[in-house]
Design a protein around this motif. Structure first.
Motif, PDB file in Angstrom:
ATOM      1  N   ASP A  46       0.931  -1.215  -0.082  1.00  0.00           N
ATOM      2  CA  ASP A  46      -0.036   0.021  -0.109  1.00  0.00           C
ATOM      3  C   ASP A  46       0.780   1.342   0.025  1.00  0.00           C
ATOM      4  O   ASP A  46       0.503   2.012  -0.750  1.00  0.00           O
ATOM      5  CB  ASP A  46      -0.862   0.107   1.098  1.00  0.00           C
ATOM      6  CG  ASP A  46      -2.097  -1.094   0.999  1.00  0.00           C
ATOM      7  OD1 ASP A  46      -2.312  -1.526   0.011  1.00  0.00           O
ATOM      8  OD2 ASP A  46      -2.830  -1.383   2.274  1.00  0.00           O
ATOM      9  N   ASP A  53      -3.607   6.639 -11.223  1.00  0.00           N
ATOM     10  CA  ASP A  53      -4.350   6.204 -10.007  1.00  0.00           C
ATOM     11  C   ASP A  53      -4.631   4.745 -10.235  1.00  0.00           C
ATOM     12  O   ASP A  53      -4.831   3.883  -9.465  1.00  0.00           O
ATOM     13  CB  ASP A  53      -5.426   7.122  -9.663  1.00  0.00           C
ATOM     14  CG  ASP A  53      -5.087   8.397  -8.857  1.00  0.00           C
ATOM     15  OD1 ASP A  53      -3.921   8.638  -8.953  1.00  0.00           O
ATOM     16  OD2 ASP A  53      -5.822   9.325  -8.855  1.00  0.00           O
ATOM     17  N   SER A  54      -5.543   4.667 -11.347  1.00  0.00           N
ATOM     18  CA  SER A  54      -6.114   3.151 -11.592  1.00  0.00           C
ATOM     19  C   SER A  54      -4.970   2.131 -11.807  1.00  0.00           C
ATOM     20  O   SER A  54      -5.026   1.023 -11.584  1.00  0.00           O
ATOM     21  CB  SER A  54      -7.065   3.133 -13.061  1.00  0.00           C
ATOM     22  OG  SER A  54      -6.113   3.379 -14.049  1.00  0.00           O
ATOM     23  N   THR A  72      -3.753   1.399  -8.232  1.00  0.00           N
ATOM     24  CA  THR A  72      -5.003   0.391  -7.605  1.00  0.00           C
ATOM     25  C   THR A  72      -4.968  -0.882  -8.208  1.00  0.00           C
ATOM     26  O   THR A  72      -4.890  -2.059  -7.473  1.00  0.00           O
ATOM     27  CB  THR A  72      -6.397   0.865  -8.059  1.00  0.00           C
ATOM     28  OG1 THR A  72      -6.415   2.231  -7.578  1.00  0.00           O
ATOM     29  CG2 THR A  72      -7.569   0.202  -7.215  1.00  0.00           C
TER      30      THR A  72
END
Length: 195
Positions: free
Chosen positions: A98, A179-180, A183
């Protein structure tokens, strides 16, 4: 004393401290901009020093690149260990994933992992630099493998996933796509280590 001028010796450890400042400045510059576009004068200025003092500490830029790689990987391992140590509820490796694939880490290139920035350039570097990079990459793989409690092959795949994801997320000029990518990278990194 010469011509009325008193020359005071530097305190013990001064040269080592100055060398450390140069390495830290280089690591920060290389993380952000790569190796080729960063000059020795730029690095020395970043350390608050003049260009002329460089050769009192290093034989050449290649030696500095090798030391900066070693320093930057140690720094990244320390940051990732800190992220793992702060995790109280879940698994430590998930906390590391993370952090590594966070927007913060993506955007703070000057403080982040050096692997996504330098991997392409290292292939064209000297044998000395490539050896240090190889040793440090192996140290990073061992750290990830131990933390995830997986074999070295799985740890290598996990680190490769993380580094590749971060490289791509930093490369695009579309923030939604970036961002994707982060993720998706997190999901697939965590899927790699599910038991």
């Amino acid at each position: 004393m010469s011509d009325g001028v008193i020359v005071m010796p530097y305190p013990e450890g001064h040269k080592l401290k100055v060398r450390g400042k140069i390495i830290e400045s280089a690591a920060q510059a290389f993380r952000k901009n790569g190796i080729r576009d960063i000059s020795v004068p730029f690095i020395m200025k970043g350390a608050g020093l003049t260009h002329g003092g460089f050769y009192a500490h290093f034989d050449n830029k290649e030696q500095l690149v090798a030391e900066a790689c070693r320093y930057a990987i140690s720094d990244t391992i320390a940051l990732l260990q800190e992220a793992a140590d702060q995790e109280k509820q879940g698994t430590k490796i998930n906390a590391v994933i993370d952090y590594y694939l966070s927007q913060y880490h993506r955007d703070k290139t000057e403080m982040g992992c050096i692997l996504p920035t330098l991997t392409g350039e290292i292939a064209r570097s000297s044998a000395e630099v490539r050896q240090v990079f190889t040793d440090e990459l192996e140290r990073m793989i061992d750290f990830i493998s131990d933390l995830a409690e997986v074999d070295k092959s799985t740890g290598s795949a996990l680190l490769s996933n993380m580094v590749g994801t971060l490289m791509l997320a930093r490369s695009v000029n579309n923030s939604k796509l970036s961002d994707s990518l982060l993720t998706a990278g997190k999901k697939h990194a965590k899927d790699l280590i599910k038991t």
